[in-house]
Design an enzyme around this catalytic site. Structure first.
Site, PDB file in Angstrom:
ATOM      1  N   SER A   1       0.835  -1.191   0.000  1.00 45.59           N
ATOM      2  CA  SER A   1       0.000   0.000   0.000  1.00 45.59           C
ATOM      3  C   SER A   1       0.869   1.239   0.000  1.00 45.59           C
ATOM      4  O   SER A   1       1.919   1.284   0.654  1.00 45.59           O
ATOM      5  CB  SER A   1      -0.913   0.015   1.237  1.00 45.59           C
ATOM      6  OG  SER A   1      -1.545   1.267   1.376  1.00 45.59           O
ATOM      7  N   LYS A   2       0.440   2.247  -0.752  1.00 42.19           N
ATOM      8  CA  LYS A   2       1.186   3.506  -0.771  1.00 42.19           C
ATOM      9  C   LYS A   2       1.103   4.229   0.569  1.00 42.19           C
ATOM     10  O   LYS A   2       1.809   5.206   0.794  1.00 42.19           O
ATOM     11  CB  LYS A   2       0.661   4.404  -1.902  1.00 42.19           C
ATOM     12  CG  LYS A   2       0.991   3.859  -3.281  1.00 42.19           C
ATOM     13  CD  LYS A   2       0.545   4.794  -4.393  1.00 42.19           C
ATOM     14  CE  LYS A   2       0.913   4.237  -5.747  1.00 42.19           C
ATOM     15  NZ  LYS A   2       0.512   5.112  -6.859  1.00 42.19           N
ATOM     16  N   ARG A   3       0.249   3.720   1.463  1.00 43.35           N
ATOM     17  CA  ARG A   3       0.201   4.293   2.818  1.00 43.35           C
ATOM     18  C   ARG A   3       1.354   3.776   3.676  1.00 43.35           C
ATOM     19  O   ARG A   3       1.602   4.282   4.755  1.00 43.35           O
ATOM     20  CB  ARG A   3      -1.150   3.970   3.467  1.00 43.35           C
ATOM     21  CG  ARG A   3      -2.311   4.757   2.875  1.00 43.35           C
ATOM     22  CD  ARG A   3      -3.581   4.553   3.671  1.00 43.35           C
ATOM     23  NE  ARG A   3      -4.081   3.198   3.555  1.00 43.35           N
ATOM     24  CZ  ARG A   3      -4.907   2.790   2.585  1.00 43.35           C
ATOM     25  NH1 ARG A   3      -5.301   3.628   1.656  1.00 43.35           N
ATOM     26  NH2 ARG A   3      -5.335   1.543   2.544  1.00 43.35           N
TER      27      ARG A   3
ATOM     28  N   PHE B   1       8.362   3.407  -0.348  1.00 49.49           N
ATOM     29  CA  PHE B   1       8.757   4.447  -1.285  1.00 49.49           C
ATOM     30  C   PHE B   1      10.276   4.478  -1.420  1.00 49.49           C
ATOM     31  O   PHE B   1      11.001   4.582  -0.424  1.00 49.49           O
ATOM     32  CB  PHE B   1       8.237   5.808  -0.834  1.00 49.49           C
ATOM     33  CG  PHE B   1       6.739   5.928  -0.907  1.00 49.49           C
ATOM     34  CD1 PHE B   1       6.088   5.810  -2.127  1.00 49.49           C
ATOM     35  CD2 PHE B   1       5.989   6.133   0.235  1.00 49.49           C
ATOM     36  CE1 PHE B   1       4.705   5.907  -2.207  1.00 49.49           C
ATOM     37  CE2 PHE B   1       4.606   6.235   0.165  1.00 49.49           C
ATOM     38  CZ  PHE B   1       3.962   6.120  -1.062  1.00 49.49           C
TER      39      PHE B   1
END
Length: 359
Positions: free
Chosen positions: A270-272, A277
């Site tokens: 998840s980009k959360r 990143f």
């Protein structure tokens, strides 16, 4: 700079074709590059180098509402940091420039008009309100929402009347029932009769921007892309894209759909999760070699899982036929061990050192 009229014509004829192996990484600049994207870029890079080909970065920024300022530059920065820079890109230029879809709108408009002339596309005048009602009705009946293809049955006279009245329209592609099977480099033979489950898709929006389906097919043809290695989530859409290639009269590239990269518990990245990143990982001091280690040790494509390989060894040992179909499990808790080893040795692990990850 956009494409001029002459350049558009040359591009649609495939001005960069016949150039050997050419692959592309085509992210949307909607935020930081994450590990799943880096894995896709890495596999494209080593595939290109394995076959003495070219690795291209193309930015798919046609959804301007989602574009994040600085994201495009950040993606290219992180590819360079990881040691897998593209030969052609928005920053570097190249024979198929521009490499940013928002600068190629005239190309997509001409392509859509070409399909319209062939009868493979049509203008749709349905309002957003009508489409929303169709969606609500389908959901109320526990059906999958789909367009009912109403406007594909309009006569030329009806279309001309609506155009003369200034009615807004989009361009839709006529899906055909006779989808042909294709052989995916990873998943083998596959076929999806999209016309039986979907309505005719929009390929050009009323604002002149293309949808993904048109833009990626046109750009892959124009840029001479020979092989498309992308995420498995696009496997079902490939039959639709092949119908577009057939409608244009173009030869399609070969497709290979990479398995999803998941957390070690099987949940979706998840980009959360701040720890997926690449820019954050770089700022935190993780070595790019350690990231490449952990991704290639769970992503298959190699004879064995071994830490410490150089990029040159990854290229030499890579074989797309060894990529497994099931999802790859990424155990980020092991990253510190990979990083510590790289920091201490600063080189290549001995052949006897193997590190198996639950893949």
């Amino acid at each position: 700079m956009g494409l001029g009229a002459a350049a558009v014509g040359d591009a649609l004829r495939g001005a960069v074709r016949g150039s050997g192996v050419r692959v592309r990484f085509a992210p949307s600049p909607t935020g930081f590059l994450h590990l799943g994207g880096l894995r896709t870029a890495l596999y494209n890079y080593i595939f290109a180098k394995k076959h003495q080909g070219s690795f291209i970065l193309r930015l798919e920024d046609t959804d301007q509402s989602r574009v994040v300022p600085g994201a495009a530059e950040g993606i290219e920065d992180m590819l360079e940091w990881a040691g897998i820079p593209p030969e052609e890109s928005p920053r570097r230029g190249g024979p198929a420039a521009p490499y940013q879809q928002s600068q190629r709108l005239s190309l997509y408009r001409e392509a859509a008009e070409l399909l319209l002339e062939k009868g493979a596309a049509y203008r749709c005048f349905c309002t957003p309100q009508r489409l929303e009602l169709l969606k609500k009705e389908a959901l109320r009946n526990r059906q999958t929402p789909r367009y009912d293809n109403r406007c594909r049955h309009l006569s030329p006279k009806q279309v001309a009347e609506k155009v003369s009245q200034g009615a807004d329209s989009v361009m839709r592609f006529r899906l055909e029932e006779n989808s042909e099977p294709f052989c995916d480099l990873i998943h083998g033979w596959s076929k999806h009769v999209v016309a039986s489950i979907e309505g005719d898709p929009v390929i050009l929006k009323s604002d002149g921007f293309p949808t993904y389906h048109l833009a990626n097919v046109v750009d892959d043809h124009v840029m001479g892309i020979s092989h498309v290695l992308r995420g498995a989530e696009w496997l079902i859409s490939t039959s639709k894209h092949l119908l577009l290639y057939r409608a244009f009269g173009w030869d399609p590239p070969q497709f290979g759909h990479l398995p999803l990269l998941l957390n070690k518990d099987g949940s979706k990245l998840s980009k959360r999760q701040g720890d997926i990143f690449v820019e954050q990982l770089a700022q935190d001091g993780w070595l790019p070699e350690a990231l490449l280690d952990i991704m290639t040790n769970c992503g298959s494509g190699f004879a064995d899982n071994r830490m410490g390989r150089t990029l040159k060894e990854l290229i030499e040992e890579f074989n797309v036929s060894r990529i497994e179909r099931h999802s790859a499990l990424l155990d980020l808790e092991k990253l510190s061990e990979f990083n510590r080893w790289r920091n201490q040795r600063g080189g290549v692990a001995p052949a006897s050192m193997h590190f198996l990850v639950g893949c």
